[in-house]
Design a protein around this motif. Structure first.
Motif, short mmCIF file in Angstrom:
data_model
loop_
_atom_site.label_atom_id
_atom_site.label_comp_id
_atom_site.label_asym_id
_atom_site.label_seq_id
_atom_site.Cartn_x
_atom_site.Cartn_y
_atom_site.Cartn_z
N ASN A 1 22.30 32.05 -34.97
CA ASN A 1 23.75 32.10 -34.99
C ASN A 1 24.26 32.29 -33.56
O ASN A 1 24.73 33.36 -33.17
CB ASN A 1 24.23 33.25 -35.89
CG ASN A 1 25.74 33.25 -36.05
OD1 ASN A 1 26.39 32.22 -35.86
ND2 ASN A 1 26.29 34.41 -36.38
N VAL A 2 24.15 31.22 -32.78
CA VAL A 2 24.50 31.25 -31.36
C VAL A 2 25.77 30.45 -31.13
O VAL A 2 25.95 29.35 -31.70
CB VAL A 2 23.35 30.69 -30.49
CG1 VAL A 2 23.75 30.66 -29.03
CG2 VAL A 2 22.09 31.52 -30.68
N ASP A 3 26.65 30.99 -30.30
CA ASP A 3 27.88 30.29 -29.94
C ASP A 3 27.52 29.06 -29.12
O ASP A 3 27.05 29.16 -27.99
CB ASP A 3 28.79 31.23 -29.13
CG ASP A 3 30.16 30.64 -28.89
OD1 ASP A 3 30.30 29.40 -28.87
OD2 ASP A 3 31.11 31.43 -28.68
N LYS A 4 27.73 27.88 -29.70
CA LYS A 4 27.36 26.63 -29.02
C LYS A 4 28.15 26.45 -27.74
O LYS A 4 27.64 25.83 -26.78
CB LYS A 4 27.60 25.44 -29.96
CG LYS A 4 26.81 25.49 -31.26
CD LYS A 4 25.32 25.52 -31.02
CE LYS A 4 24.52 25.38 -32.32
NZ LYS A 4 24.74 26.49 -33.26
N CYS A 5 29.36 26.97 -27.70
CA CYS A 5 30.15 26.85 -26.46
C CYS A 5 29.49 27.60 -25.31
O CYS A 5 29.49 27.13 -24.17
CB CYS A 5 31.57 27.37 -26.69
SG CYS A 5 32.57 26.33 -27.78
N GLU A 6 28.91 28.75 -25.62
CA GLU A 6 28.21 29.51 -24.57
C GLU A 6 27.00 28.74 -24.07
O GLU A 6 26.70 28.75 -22.86
CB GLU A 6 27.80 30.88 -25.11
CG GLU A 6 28.97 31.81 -25.38
CD GLU A 6 28.53 33.17 -25.86
OE1 GLU A 6 29.38 34.08 -25.92
OE2 GLU A 6 27.34 33.34 -26.19
N LEU A 7 26.29 28.09 -24.97
CA LEU A 7 25.15 27.27 -24.56
C LEU A 7 25.59 26.16 -23.62
O LEU A 7 24.97 25.92 -22.58
CB LEU A 7 24.44 26.69 -25.78
CG LEU A 7 23.65 27.64 -26.68
CD1 LEU A 7 23.12 26.89 -27.91
CD2 LEU A 7 22.49 28.25 -25.91
N ILE A 8 26.64 25.47 -24.00
CA ILE A 8 27.11 24.33 -23.20
C ILE A 8 27.63 24.79 -21.84
O ILE A 8 27.35 24.17 -20.80
CB ILE A 8 28.21 23.56 -23.97
CG1 ILE A 8 27.60 22.92 -25.23
CG2 ILE A 8 28.85 22.51 -23.09
CD1 ILE A 8 28.63 22.28 -26.15
N GLU A 9 28.39 25.89 -21.83
CA GLU A 9 28.92 26.39 -20.56
C GLU A 9 27.79 26.83 -19.63
O GLU A 9 27.84 26.58 -18.42
CB GLU A 9 29.89 27.55 -20.82
CG GLU A 9 31.19 27.11 -21.47
CD GLU A 9 32.08 28.29 -21.81
OE1 GLU A 9 31.72 29.43 -21.44
OE2 GLU A 9 33.12 28.09 -22.45
N THR A 10 26.77 27.48 -20.18
CA THR A 10 25.63 27.89 -19.36
C THR A 10 24.87 26.67 -18.85
O THR A 10 24.39 26.66 -17.70
CB THR A 10 24.69 28.80 -20.18
OG1 THR A 10 25.42 29.92 -20.69
CG2 THR A 10 23.54 29.31 -19.32
N LEU A 11 24.76 25.64 -19.68
CA LEU A 11 24.11 24.41 -19.25
C LEU A 11 24.88 23.77 -18.09
O LEU A 11 24.28 23.28 -17.13
CB LEU A 11 24.00 23.44 -20.42
CG LEU A 11 23.39 22.07 -20.12
CD1 LEU A 11 21.96 22.22 -19.60
CD2 LEU A 11 23.41 21.17 -21.36
N GLN A 12 26.20 23.79 -18.18
CA GLN A 12 27.01 23.24 -17.09
C GLN A 12 26.78 23.99 -15.78
O GLN A 12 26.69 23.39 -14.70
CB GLN A 12 28.50 23.28 -17.48
CG GLN A 12 28.87 22.31 -18.59
CD GLN A 12 30.30 22.49 -19.06
OE1 GLN A 12 30.89 23.57 -18.93
NE2 GLN A 12 30.88 21.45 -19.64
N VAL A 13 26.64 25.31 -15.87
CA VAL A 13 26.35 26.10 -14.68
C VAL A 13 24.99 25.74 -14.11
O VAL A 13 24.82 25.58 -12.89
CB VAL A 13 26.42 27.61 -15.00
CG1 VAL A 13 25.92 28.44 -13.82
CG2 VAL A 13 27.84 28.01 -15.36
N SER A 14 24.00 25.58 -14.98
CA SER A 14 22.66 25.24 -14.50
C SER A 14 22.65 23.88 -13.81
O SER A 14 21.95 23.69 -12.81
CB SER A 14 21.66 25.24 -15.67
OG SER A 14 21.92 24.19 -16.57
N LEU A 15 23.42 22.94 -14.33
CA LEU A 15 23.49 21.62 -13.70
C LEU A 15 24.20 21.68 -12.35
O LEU A 15 23.83 20.97 -11.41
CB LEU A 15 24.20 20.64 -14.64
CG LEU A 15 23.46 20.32 -15.96
CD1 LEU A 15 24.30 19.43 -16.85
CD2 LEU A 15 22.11 19.66 -15.67
N SER A 16 25.21 22.53 -12.24
CA SER A 16 25.88 22.71 -10.95
C SER A 16 24.92 23.32 -9.93
O SER A 16 24.89 22.92 -8.77
CB SER A 16 27.11 23.61 -11.11
OG SER A 16 28.07 23.00 -11.94
#
Length: 401
Positions: A364-379
Motif C-alpha cells: 500500500n504505497v503512494d504511487k505519487c511518492e514513487l514517481i516523484e522519487t524516481l524523478q529526483v533520481s533521474l535528475s
C-alpha cells in the motif's frame, strides 16, 4: 579455502607492538549473530599502553590509541581483550566489530601498513574527519597510528548497511516508509558533508554499502575521507570492484570460515597479506566493466570526484531503492547499467510492475511518492553535471515528501 574469507587480526602481529609480559588472547567460544550469518572470530594483538604516549614520539611503534573525544575511554589493553568479528572486506581493507569487555561495541577499520613519513598529514586528516558532527554521518572517535598499522574506530551500527537491507538477508523487511527514512537521512548526511565547510568537501564513494543504518532505521554516511587516508598509507585511491562481504551486517553472501586459534590466525594473516595485492589485481582484471558502478561518467577523465559526482552516485542509490535491483548484479548478469536500464524502461513505457520493486508495488504505497522519487533520481543522474541538483535541494525534497 575458496569462497570464504578468513577471520583476521586487526593488524599483523609485530614483536615491537606486543606489550611486554602479555600473553596471546585465549580462544573463547564464538558469539552468535543476532541478525544472522556467521560471525568470524578474530584476535587482537597487544599494544603498548601508555596514557602519555604521543603520536609524534620518536619511537612510533609505541604510539598509543588516540581518542578524539570522550565517547570512548577504553585503553589498548581493553581492546586486546575484545572479541573481534569480520563485518566486511573489500578492495580498501577490512572492517571489524569489536566487543569490549565493558559491553561497548565499536567498528574498527584496518588500513594496514605504509605511510611511515606521513604521520602528521594522517593525524590532521583524521581530525578533520572527526570534526564532521552530524546525526547522519558516522562519527570517527579514535584512531591508532604506527608504521606497521593504522586503525580507525567508529560507532557500530546494528542494522548494517543499505546494501544488506536491500539485497541481503534482511530483504523483504525494508518497507517504503523505511526506505524514505533512509533516503532522507542519507541525503541530509551528504548535504552536510558538502556544505559544512568552505572547502566544499566531497565524499567520493557514495554507494549502498557506505550508507549504514542505526537501530532506529536512520541512515548515516560512512567512510568520508577514506580514500584520502588510504593515499597517505600507500594505497592509492582506486575504483573498487564490488565484492561479496562477510557477515550479514555488511551484506554477506560468503560462507563463514571455521574458528581459528590465535596462532593459526597469525599464520593465516601472513598468508592473507602476501595474497592481498595479487588478489585485488586479479579481481580488477577479471571484471574491469564492473568498476565504478556508482561513479558519474565524468569521473573517468576527471582528476578527482566533485560534489556533482556525489549527487550522481546518490541518484544510482535511489534507483536501487526504487527498483530493488543491485547495480552490481545488473551488470554482472550482462544487462545494461541501472541508470540506462531505467531510462530505457521509461522510454518503452513499461508498466510500473516491471520498473519498481515488486515488494513496493504489491504494498500500500503512494504511487505519487514513487514517481516523484524516481524523478529526483533521474535528475541526480543527468549526464551533464550542471543539470544535477545540489544535495541540499535533494535533502529538502525528502524532508517535505
Amino acid at each position: 579455502m575458496p569462497g570464504s574469507v578468513m577471520a583476521g587480526l586487526f593488524f599483523q602481529c609485530n614483536p615491537k607492538l606486543h606489550r611486554r609480559g602479555k600473553t596471546p588472547l585465549q580462544a573463547r567460544s564464538p558469539a552468535r549473530s543476532d541478525v544472522g550469518g556467521g560471525w568470524i572470530r578474530g584476535c587482537l594483538c597487544a599494544w603498548r599502553d601508555s596514557d602519555t604516549a604521543s603520536i609524534y614520539s620518536d619511537d612510533r611503534d609505541d604510539a598509543d590509541l588516540v581518542h578524539l573525544d570522550g565517547v570512548f575511554t577504553f585503553n589498548l589493553d581493553a581492546l586486546l581483550r575484545a572479541s573481534a568479528y569480520v563485518l566486511g572486506q573489500s578492495g580498501v581493507g577490512i572492517v571489524y566489530k569489536a566487543v569490549i569487555d565493558s559491553g561497548i561495541n565499536v567498528a574498527v577499520r584496518r588500513l594496514g601498513e605504509g605511510g611511515e613519513q606521513k604521520c602528521k598529514e594522517f593525524e590532521e586528516l583524521v581530525r578533520t574527519i572527526h570534526h564532521l558532527k552530524h546525526p547522519h554521518v558516522v562519527r570517527l572517535h579514535s584512531y591508532y597510528w604506527a608504521p606497521t598499522e593504522k586503525l580507525l574506530i567508529y560507532d557500530f551500527l546494528p542494522n548494517g548497511s543499505l546494501d544488506t537491507a536491500l539485497h541481503g538477508s534482511a530483504e523483504g523487511l525494508l518497507t517504503w516508509e523505511r526506505r524514505l527514512r533512509i533516503c532522507k537521512g542519507a541525503s541530509l548526511g551528504i548535504a552536510y558533508i558538502h556544505d559544512c565547510s568552505p572547502r566544499k568537501h566531497v565524499h567520493g564513494g557514495i554507494k549502498p554499502s557506505n550508507i549504514l543504518i542505526d537501530s532506529n532505521w536512520d541512515a548515516r554516511i560512512a567512510d568520508f575521507g577514506l580514500q584520502r587516508l588510504l593515499s597517505l598509507v600507500g594505497d592509492a585511491p582506486r575504483k573498487e570492484v564490488q565484492i561479496k562481504k562477510v557477515d550479514s551486517q555488511r551484506g554477506s553472501t560468503v560462507s563463514p570460515s571455521p574458528i581459528l586459534s590465535p596462532g593459526e590466525l597469525g599464520r593465516e594473516l601472513g598468508r592473507r597479506i602476501s595474497r592481498r595485492k595479487s588478489s585485488s589485481q586479479s579481481a580488477e582484471m577479471v571484471a574491469p566493466h564492473l568498476l565504478g558502478l556508482y561513479q558519474a561518467p565524468e569521473t573517468a577523465t576527471a582528476k578527482k570526484p566533485s560534489q556533482k559526482s556525489d549527487v550522481y552516485s546518490f541518484g544510482v542509490v535511489l534507483l536501487e531503492i526504487l527498483t530493488g535491483r543491485s547495480a552490481f548484479a545488473q551488470l554482472a548478469s550482462g544487462e545494461l547499467d541501472l541508470v540506462t536500464w531505467t531510462k530505457l524502461a521509461l522510454q518503452e513505457k513499461r508498466p510500473f510492475t516491471e520498473i519498481f520493486d515488486p515488494y513496493l508495488v504489491k504494498g500500500n504505497v503512494d504511487k505519487c511518492e514513487l514517481i516523484e522519487t524516481l524523478q529526483v533520481s533521474l535528475s541526480c543522474t543527468a549526464m551533464n553535471p550542471d543539470l544535477r541538483p545540489k544535495m541540499r535541494h535533494v535533502a529538502n525534497f525528502f524532508m517535505h515528501l
